[in-house]
Design a protein around this motif. Sequence first.
Motif, mmCIF file in Angstrom:
data_model
loop_
_atom_site.group_PDB
_atom_site.id
_atom_site.type_symbol
_atom_site.label_atom_id
_atom_site.label_comp_id
_atom_site.label_asym_id
_atom_site.label_seq_id
_atom_site.Cartn_x
_atom_site.Cartn_y
_atom_site.Cartn_z
ATOM 1 N N ILE A 152 3.538 14.237 -0.195
ATOM 2 C CA ILE A 152 1.878 13.203 0.186
ATOM 3 C C ILE A 152 1.506 12.903 -1.684
ATOM 4 O O ILE A 152 0.552 14.126 -1.955
ATOM 5 C CB ILE A 152 0.891 12.916 1.509
ATOM 6 N N PRO A 153 1.518 11.525 -2.299
ATOM 7 C CA PRO A 153 0.928 11.559 -3.401
ATOM 8 C C PRO A 153 -0.936 11.725 -2.876
ATOM 9 O O PRO A 153 -1.221 11.470 -2.213
ATOM 10 C CB PRO A 153 1.215 9.895 -3.837
ATOM 11 N N LEU B 111 0.737 -0.975 -0.472
ATOM 12 C CA LEU B 111 0.049 -0.315 0.192
ATOM 13 C C LEU B 111 0.797 1.468 -0.290
ATOM 14 O O LEU B 111 2.084 0.978 0.240
ATOM 15 C CB LEU B 111 -0.784 0.234 1.318
ATOM 16 N N ASP B 112 0.369 2.406 -0.246
ATOM 17 C CA ASP B 112 0.557 3.488 -0.160
ATOM 18 C C ASP B 112 -0.463 4.285 0.321
ATOM 19 O O ASP B 112 -1.188 4.254 -0.329
ATOM 20 C CB ASP B 112 1.714 3.919 -1.402
ATOM 21 N N PRO B 113 -0.470 5.990 0.119
ATOM 22 C CA PRO B 113 -0.748 7.067 0.238
ATOM 23 C C PRO B 113 -1.880 6.716 -0.291
ATOM 24 O O PRO B 113 -3.425 7.398 -0.365
ATOM 25 C CB PRO B 113 -0.223 8.355 1.161
ATOM 26 N N SER C 93 -6.121 15.544 8.857
ATOM 27 C CA SER C 93 -6.612 17.585 9.227
ATOM 28 C C SER C 93 -4.781 18.205 10.026
ATOM 29 O O SER C 93 -4.736 19.070 9.822
ATOM 30 C CB SER C 93 -7.548 18.208 9.943
ATOM 31 N N GLY C 94 -4.488 16.289 10.548
ATOM 32 C CA GLY C 94 -3.001 16.729 11.134
ATOM 33 C C GLY C 94 -2.008 17.273 10.724
ATOM 34 O O GLY C 94 -1.130 17.027 11.103
ATOM 35 N N GLU C 95 -1.164 16.373 9.154
ATOM 36 C CA GLU C 95 -0.829 16.214 9.022
ATOM 37 C C GLU C 95 -0.220 16.912 7.906
ATOM 38 O O GLU C 95 -0.550 18.709 7.862
ATOM 39 C CB GLU C 95 -1.150 15.835 7.550
ATOM 40 N N GLN C 96 0.935 17.490 8.155
ATOM 41 C CA GLN C 96 1.567 18.747 7.606
ATOM 42 C C GLN C 96 1.680 18.892 6.438
ATOM 43 O O GLN C 96 2.146 18.200 5.473
ATOM 44 C CB GLN C 96 3.282 18.759 8.345
ATOM 45 N N ASP C 97 1.239 20.571 5.498
ATOM 46 C CA ASP C 97 0.903 20.413 4.093
ATOM 47 C C ASP C 97 2.459 20.450 3.146
ATOM 48 O O ASP C 97 2.393 20.561 2.713
ATOM 49 C CB ASP C 97 0.824 22.608 4.688
#
Length: 330
Positions: free
Chosen positions: A271-272, A253-255, A263-267
């Motif tokens: 991330i694909p 798997l991958d993103p 919502s907490g991910e860093q901009d």
Amino acid sequence: MRKALIVGIDYYDHLELLTGCVNDAFAVRAAVERNSDGTLNFALPVVLAGTSTEQPVLKRDLKEAVRKLFADDSDIALFYFAGHGYIEDTGGFLCAGDSETGDDGLALSELMQMANRSRARNKVIILDSCHSGAAGNSTMTTGLAEISEGVTILTASTADQESYETPDGSAGIFTSLFVDALNGAAANLVGDITPGSVYAHIDQSLGPWAQRPVFKTNVKTFVSLRKTEPPIALADLQALITHFPSPDSKFQLDPSFEPERSSGEQDDTPIPPPDPAHTAVFAVLQRYVKVNLVRPVDAPHMWHAAMQSKSCELTVLGQHYWALVEKGLI
């Protein structure tokens, strides 16, 4: 041709009256008459309901109905009985409405003789009565059951135990679990409900200290008692061998497989974006997880496995169904 004889007796001329057996009989009829999609399962089940002095179930009528049930070469002949049971040193009995002493009811040995000699391909006997576990026992050898090929027996209790009703007396404890099993609690992943899966459901539900159900069978393969809505689509199940080329392979798997983003991910974290083709496959994999066919590897949930570029693999149950699909058995 699938035939069912369903008997529930509350009223007795001479024995203690019961309150939930007729309810049980009609609940069983409602469960077995049709499959969950509305298609016919057992055509016009015969119901003998003993409710009052005006509607007693006499021994002669009970015996004749059992004889007719097992008289031909139907695909399955199912007999269900809820009422008083009796046992003595000569064997067990199903008490009809006119029974006076118990040993004047329908002898379990007679019931088994008719079932064992029947030309029906599958004979299924379900008994919710005291001491019903004596059904099929040898009259000559202790601990030995004598049942012909194609016969299955499922009883509410052992030969030494009573069979109990629910606290309000509206139904038998065993039959309540039996009906739950028929309504889907005992279904496998293709929606089939077999005598074996019914027993497993009841056995687990009753626990070790309650009345113990008894299961005896002499069959080469289990017959389906009812078909219910499967928990996973057949097309998805058959796709197991597509997503997993071997039973021990891992699906990487991958993103791009996960359509949701936290919502907490860093901009600034690269991330694909979700790939529609990948997310469609991921939805199938998640459905596998829900029915315990697949599990994420080194991740608590499938979301984490995808976002952390980990993998998923078949569970032991998944490997079992993989083998069935691969052999063309599903």
